[in-house]
Design an enzyme around this catalytic site. Structure first.
Site, mmCIF file in Angstrom:
data_model
loop_
_atom_site.group_PDB
_atom_site.id
_atom_site.type_symbol
_atom_site.label_atom_id
_atom_site.label_comp_id
_atom_site.label_asym_id
_atom_site.label_seq_id
_atom_site.Cartn_x
_atom_site.Cartn_y
_atom_site.Cartn_z
ATOM 1 N N GLU A 181 -2.186 0.758 1.289
ATOM 2 C CA GLU A 181 -1.023 1.049 1.876
ATOM 3 C C GLU A 181 -0.423 2.492 1.620
ATOM 4 O O GLU A 181 0.259 3.051 2.587
ATOM 5 C CB GLU A 181 0.170 0.086 1.622
ATOM 6 C CG GLU A 181 -0.232 -1.465 2.052
ATOM 7 C CD GLU A 181 -1.035 -2.247 1.363
ATOM 8 O OE1 GLU A 181 -1.110 -3.317 1.583
ATOM 9 O OE2 GLU A 181 -1.385 -1.812 0.364
ATOM 10 N N PHE A 183 5.442 -16.852 -3.414
ATOM 11 C CA PHE A 183 4.275 -15.854 -3.363
ATOM 12 C C PHE A 183 4.533 -14.891 -2.434
ATOM 13 O O PHE A 183 4.843 -14.736 -1.347
ATOM 14 C CB PHE A 183 3.344 -16.785 -2.910
ATOM 15 C CG PHE A 183 1.794 -16.055 -2.639
ATOM 16 C CD1 PHE A 183 1.227 -15.638 -3.861
ATOM 17 C CD2 PHE A 183 1.052 -15.894 -1.630
ATOM 18 C CE1 PHE A 183 0.094 -15.073 -3.944
ATOM 19 C CE2 PHE A 183 -0.150 -14.982 -1.512
ATOM 20 C CZ PHE A 183 -0.567 -14.686 -2.737
ATOM 21 N N GLN A 184 4.008 -13.605 -3.030
ATOM 22 C CA GLN A 184 4.252 -12.464 -2.512
ATOM 23 C C GLN A 184 5.505 -11.995 -1.817
ATOM 24 O O GLN A 184 5.782 -11.267 -0.999
ATOM 25 C CB GLN A 184 2.990 -12.092 -1.399
ATOM 26 C CG GLN A 184 1.933 -12.025 -1.925
ATOM 27 C CD GLN A 184 0.722 -11.679 -0.743
ATOM 28 O OE1 GLN A 184 0.787 -11.815 0.383
ATOM 29 N NE2 GLN A 184 -0.477 -11.192 -1.281
ATOM 30 N N LYS A 229 8.762 -13.887 7.646
ATOM 31 C CA LYS A 229 7.758 -14.415 8.513
ATOM 32 C C LYS A 229 8.127 -15.220 9.500
ATOM 33 O O LYS A 229 7.647 -15.053 10.877
ATOM 34 C CB LYS A 229 6.505 -14.893 7.582
ATOM 35 C CG LYS A 229 5.370 -15.684 8.302
ATOM 36 C CD LYS A 229 4.358 -15.851 7.513
ATOM 37 C CE LYS A 229 2.936 -16.367 8.114
ATOM 38 N NZ LYS A 229 1.820 -16.914 7.363
ATOM 39 N N MET A 284 -2.352 21.945 -12.923
ATOM 40 C CA MET A 284 -1.159 22.434 -13.273
ATOM 41 C C MET A 284 -0.490 21.846 -14.463
ATOM 42 O O MET A 284 0.021 22.577 -15.061
ATOM 43 C CB MET A 284 -0.064 22.086 -11.956
ATOM 44 C CG MET A 284 1.274 22.875 -12.274
ATOM 45 S SD MET A 284 1.377 24.730 -12.255
ATOM 46 C CE MET A 284 1.125 24.771 -10.358
#
Length: 575
Positions: free
Chosen positions: A66, A128-129, A178, A487
């Site tokens: 993602e 869940f999630q 959902k 750096m």
């Protein structure tokens, strides 16, 4: 028996109810979205199913992480000027977007992000999630929504695109449970919106522009500081015309590079920590600083006590919150850069003689140019970028990660046009450069796109090589490989008594074999002569290329303003 129809009989036509997912996809089509970046998961399966049925409308890009999706969307937005659109699932899918959302927020990039969420009935139960996406993203979005009524979805989407692309641009997130995506909309819906509390000021107050005029006519040492706001307003032509008409020197911020031609006589270079001596000295000595679309961030200003200490400061910005936030502003001008420059052209018709000031600055440019010394047997990062600039005639779209290679690119790749420079400015996000090049290439398919990345940052998002493989996107990836976090190593050398704690890599992958495993042409180059010989052919290759350019590890970025110092206290100005 078939009955005869009566005169008054008519057939009733009913439309099947649309799910929230179907409304979403229709809304994207109505918004003229043609490219989507995303990754599927349980909470967004209804959306991806609806997308499958309308896939002919979209160039759908499946990233391998993602974070790759959202950085690609940022590159797309930066080059195209259109909003980047991202879809991710709930929980870890959404949280993997957070870095890119924060990056887009601070760099003012328009994104519209759709995240899946668990069903409404279990929100707040640690399902869940499940993740509190609203709470997580409120500080890093221009606005966010969680849709609780299907009939609101078309309006919310239309609002989101409006907010993301107007005023100071930025990311807007829509969290969709959902069940909202999966269930049909039984009620009527309306996509029209009214946002009385959101009215960005586009046209500046003429009174303030007239004050700017009076200050300029009294000045002896004016300087224009041009930031990314000039690009977002599509005002580069107006900026060039104003600077040339009045013969005022121009400094760019890191993100403003390309808004004023890098090879123009009036261009003094980039300002800030690794800017040119001439640009920083000009901002230190100026008596009239005209900031157009820049934030006055700390990497630009250095110690604020020494930033433009004798100047009347005029700040033109579409975001009133930026004016006076860091630098005391005498003439605030709230509005779009294009409109402001239009009023400046109308009101400022006299041109004072600034020739003595220009000659001082031009003498500084001649005496204190950017410099590097390349040994015969080793490559150094500055030379790699300088040679890429010369070979491409400055016409490539360049993306970078963050670090030494980024600063060398800003110094040595001279951008003569806007929309050619894609880098992470305010957040300084490693892993940004390579996936953003994918978005840039999709936004400009006929252009040469060169991703200049460090060996550290590249390893954070290198899985997106899969996209180059499957789409044969002709991105040219150049790894400025010093086997270190360059750096970090430089700061440890200068400010931590050479204690190189976890900044030097003892093990790295074989980047050439990695490229070949994705069926991408890979080349390792270790000396300047081979680089000179192979670069033209590699840049002209019809397809993606990965160049592992091995450079000297001990090389540092100069000139530099040390932490806590003023812009007039640069080190490394001369060899």
């Amino acid at each position: 028996m078939k009955l005869a129809k009566t005169r008054h009989e008519h057939k009733t036509v009913t439309h099947a109810p649309k799910t929230g997912a179907e409304l979403l996809i229709e809304s994207l089509i109505d918004a003229n979205v043609d490219t989507l970046f995303g990754y599927p998961g349980g909470a967004v399966l209804p959306i991806f199913d609806a997308l499958f049925k309308k896939k002919q409308h979209f160039n759908q890009v499946l990233a391998r992480h993602e974070q790759g999706s959202i950085h690609a969307a940022e590159g797309y937005a930066r080059v195209s000027g259109k909003p980047g659109v991202v879809i991710a699932t709930s929980g870890p899918g959404a949280t993997n977007l957070v870095t890119g959302i924060a990056d887009a927020m601070i760099d003012s990039l328009p994104l519209v992000i759709f995240t899946g969420q668990v069903n409404q009935g279990v929100i707040g139960t640690d399902a869940f999630q499940e993740a509190d996406v609203m709470g997580i993203t409120t500080p890093i979005t221009k606005h966010n929504y969680q849709v609780r009524d299907i009939s609101d979805l078309p309006r919310v989407i239309k609002e989101a695109f409006h907010i993301a692309t107007t005023g100071r641009k930025g990311p807007v997130l829509i969290d969709i449970p959902k069940d909202i995506a999966a269930n049909p909309c039984a009620d009527s819906y309306d996509s029209e919106f009214d946002l009385p509390g959101y009215q960005p000021t586009i046209k500046p107050n003429p009174v303030q522009v007239k004050k700017l005029k009076e200050a300029l006519l009294s000045a002896n040492k004016p300087v224009i500081l041009a930031g990314a706001g000039v690009q977002f307003a599509e005002a580069s032509e107006e900026l060039i015309e104003f600077a040339e008409t009045h013969q005022i020197p121009v400094v760019n911020t890191l993100l403003g590079l390309g808004t004023f031609p890098g090879e123009h006589e009036l261009f003094l270079g980039m300002g800030g920590m690794h800017g040119t001596y001439t640009a920083n000295q000009a901002m230190y000595e100026t008596d009239m600083l005209i900031n157009i679309g820049a934030r006055f961030d700390d990497r630009l200003t250095g110690n604020l006590d020494h930033f433009a200490p004798s100047a009347i400061v005029a700040h033109i910005d579409i975001d009133p919150a930026e004016i006076g936030k860091n630098v005391n502003t005498h003439i605030p001008v709230v509005g779009d850069a294009k409109h402001a420059l239009g009023l400046m052209k109308k009101f400022i018709t006299e041109t004072p003689d600034f020739s003595e000031w220009r000659q001082t600055l031009f003498a500084n440019k001649k005496e204190y140019p950017l410099w590097y010394n390349e040994p015969d047997e080793f490559m150094i990062g500055q030379s790699v970028i300088d040679k890429v600039f010369k070979e491409t005639n400055g016409e490539a779209i360049v993306t970078t990660d963050v670090g030494q290679h980024q600063m060398w690119s800003a110094q040595y790749y001279k951008f003569n046009r806007p929309n050619r420079w894609v880098t992470s400015g305010g957040l300084g996000t490693m892993g940004f450069g390579f996936p953003s090049s994918i978005g840039a290439q999709l936004a400009a398919p006929d252009e040469l796109v060169v991703a200049i990345v460090g060996d550290g940052g590249f390893q954070m998002t290198l899985q997106e090589l899969s996209i180059l493989q499957e789409r044969r996107l002709p991105v040219k990836v150049i790894i400025v490989n010093n086997e270190a976090l360059g750096m970090v190593r430089q700061w440890q050398e200068k400010f931590y008594s050479e204690r190189y704690s976890e900044s030097i890599f003892s093990i790295q992958p074989d980047f050439v074999k990695l490229a070949e495993s994705y069926e991408i042409k890979g080349v390792k180059i270790e000396n300047p002569e081979d680089f000179d010989q192979q670069l033209p052919e590699l840049l002209a290759h019809d397809g993606p290329v990965l160049i592992d350019a091995r450079v000297l590890q001990q090389e540092n970025v100069y000139p530099m303003i040390a932490p806590g110092k003023g812009i007039h206290e640069m080190i490394g100005v001369k060899p």
